[in-house]
Enzyme design. Structure first.
Site, mmCIF file in Angstrom:
data_model
loop_
_atom_site.group_PDB
_atom_site.id
_atom_site.type_symbol
_atom_site.label_atom_id
_atom_site.label_comp_id
_atom_site.label_asym_id
_atom_site.label_seq_id
_atom_site.Cartn_x
_atom_site.Cartn_y
_atom_site.Cartn_z
ATOM 1 N N ASP A 175 0.854 -1.191 0.000
ATOM 2 C CA ASP A 175 0.000 0.000 0.000
ATOM 3 C C ASP A 175 0.893 1.246 0.000
ATOM 4 O OD1 ASP A 175 -3.050 0.564 1.867
ATOM 5 O OD2 ASP A 175 -2.017 1.846 0.440
ATOM 6 N N ASP B 149 -3.154 2.482 -6.060
ATOM 7 C CA ASP B 149 -2.036 2.538 -5.108
ATOM 8 C C ASP B 149 -1.892 1.315 -4.211
ATOM 9 O OD1 ASP B 149 -4.234 2.872 -3.530
ATOM 10 O OD2 ASP B 149 -3.419 4.503 -2.360
ATOM 11 N N GLU B 150 -2.567 0.230 -4.509
ATOM 12 C CA GLU B 150 -2.357 -0.962 -3.691
ATOM 13 C C GLU B 150 -2.506 -2.242 -4.488
ATOM 14 O OE1 GLU B 150 -5.727 -1.949 -0.986
ATOM 15 O OE2 GLU B 150 -6.090 0.197 -1.044
#
Length: 400
Positions: free
Chosen positions: A9, A112-113
């Site tokens: 993350d 974003d993860e």
DNA sequence: TGTTGAATCCCAC
DNA sequence: CTAACGGTGGGATTCAACA
């Protein structure tokens, strides 16, 4: 067989990427990460919400998705910068490239993860901790931003672990650590416990994940329903049977919506917006070579009440004009200029990827018309792909 | 009785 | 004193109509 799952993350993604770019590329002296700052939408056009916050901003109680005005009230000297979405997409691509050096088994959850199934490749890098350390260090050294990594045996626990202390940290959450590391947390920290569930649980005296884990399953089912009740109880006990699925999943729907810079109060103006939305949705359907068989129109009025109306089509389509016409008639069924509309949206569902043309029950004239519209869309797509989306505009929009 | 469609609600990011 | 308030996608639930 036991699996080894990582959840990676990016810390404060948009804000980290923004400040990384500003310091490393633009040579700005101030690192936004070190002061109360946010990336925020344009307030003038009524897109003014917090998209990402710095850690110092978080200390003021500022949350993602809250109105910028509200954030400014909490922290008057807050620095607000506009988003640079192209940059963030590039950062995200670079991020995934490095993940790929650790395993091909990657499930990208959002910009974003990502989840990594490290079961078969971890030995190449050492212990799970050592592997995570190498991954985190590579991203920091090469891309100049930090990540949190969560390590466990399933996606749920790995995700919960990556949410522990931040930034730039690695945490494990193996089954024997659940009681110590997860159960003391407030129940709203559990994945899938949102605002509504939290409120109900509060009334039941369920405050921590541990409370929930030990709560009677049948009682939970009676309050939250068969499916959700059982799921949430299992989650609280760290039980999740989910695989890391390499991303080839197909969309089940394609939608676009927009908050307008000014409320709309006429069907003419509303349909103009629907045309623009039909263009983008239609283009995406054609890009993916799929058709939809259902259209939903969504409205949000000036009091933030939302409504949706949907219809099933007689024939699947990817034609802009068909989406447009049906959207307008859907809207006309329930809205005649009042109340003023703040937002309009179109969503297409019942997606099929049939490459064949369904035999038409209608006249050859209709078939002719359809073929014409299809080739018009093909032509417009080509021009826009070559010369940009602004190169062709409908006359009805220019009129304004 | 079970399925489908429509509207709404919930959740994540 | 009150307002400030995004966009996208997945899914479940509820109810009515229908087979």
């Amino acid at each position: 067989m036991a699996r080894l799952i990582f959840h990676v993350d990016v810390n404060n993604a948009f804000l980290s990427w923004e400040s990384m770019y500003r310091t490393a590329v633009l040579g700005e002296a101030l690192d936004l990460r070190t002061v109360p700052s946010i990336v925020g939408g344009d307030r003038e056009s009524r897109h003014g919400i917090v998209l990402a916050k710095s850690t110092p901003a978080k200390a003021y109680g500022i949350h993602t998705a809250e109105p910028i005005q509200s954030a400014l009230n909490k922290c008057p000297n807050l620095i607000v910068v506009p988003p640079r979405f192209e940059l963030y997409h590039t950062c995200s691509e670079n991020f995934v490239k490095i993940l790929n050096d650790f395993t091909p088994d990657i499930e990208k959850v959002s910009i974003d993860e990502a989840f990594l199934d490290m079961t078969d490749t971890c030995h190449l890098f050492g212990s799970p901790m050592e592997a995570a350390e190498k991954l985190k260090t590579r991203i920091r050294d090469e891309l100049l931003f930090t990540v949190n990594i969560g390590i466990s045996i399933n996606k749920l626990l790995a995700k919960m672990a990556s949410d522990f202390e931040k930034p730039d940290r690695i945490h494990s959450l193996f089954p024997n650590e659940i009681q110590k590391k997860m159960w003391p947390l407030p129940v709203c920290d559990l994945y899938f416990v949102g605002r509504s569930a939290q409120k109900k649980m509060d009334l039941l005296g369920i405050r921590t994940i541990g409370n929930l884990a030990r709560y009677d399953t049948d009682l939970l089912v009676s309050h939250f329903g068969e499916k959700y009740g059982k799921l949430i109880h299992e989650y609280a006990n760290g039980i999740a049977d989910d695989n890391v699925t390499i991303d080839n999943k197909k969309n089940k729907g394609y939608g676009n919506s927009i908050t307008l810079s000014e409320d709309v109060t006429s069907t003419d103006a509303a349909c103009q917006v629907l045309l623009s939305l039909s263009e983008t949705v239609g283009m995406r359907l054609r890009q993916d070579q799929v058709k939809c068989n259902s259209i939903t129109v969504e409205t949000k009025d000036s009091d933030f009440n939302t409504q949706t109306h949907q219809m099933t089509l007689s024939e699947s389509t990817d034609i802009t004009n068909v989406i447009y016409k049906n959207s307008c008639s859907l809207l006309n069924e329930f809205w005649h200029g009042f109340p003023p509309l703040r937002l309009l949206g179109i969503r297409t569902t019942k997606i099929s990827d049939e490459n064949f043309d369904q035999l038409s029950l209608f006249s050859s004239e209709d078939e002719e018309q359809k073929k014409k519209q299809e080739s018009l869309d093909v032509c417009l797509d080509k021009i826009r792909n070559r010369y940009g989306s602004d190169s062709v505009t409908r006359a009805s929009i220019l009129k304004k």
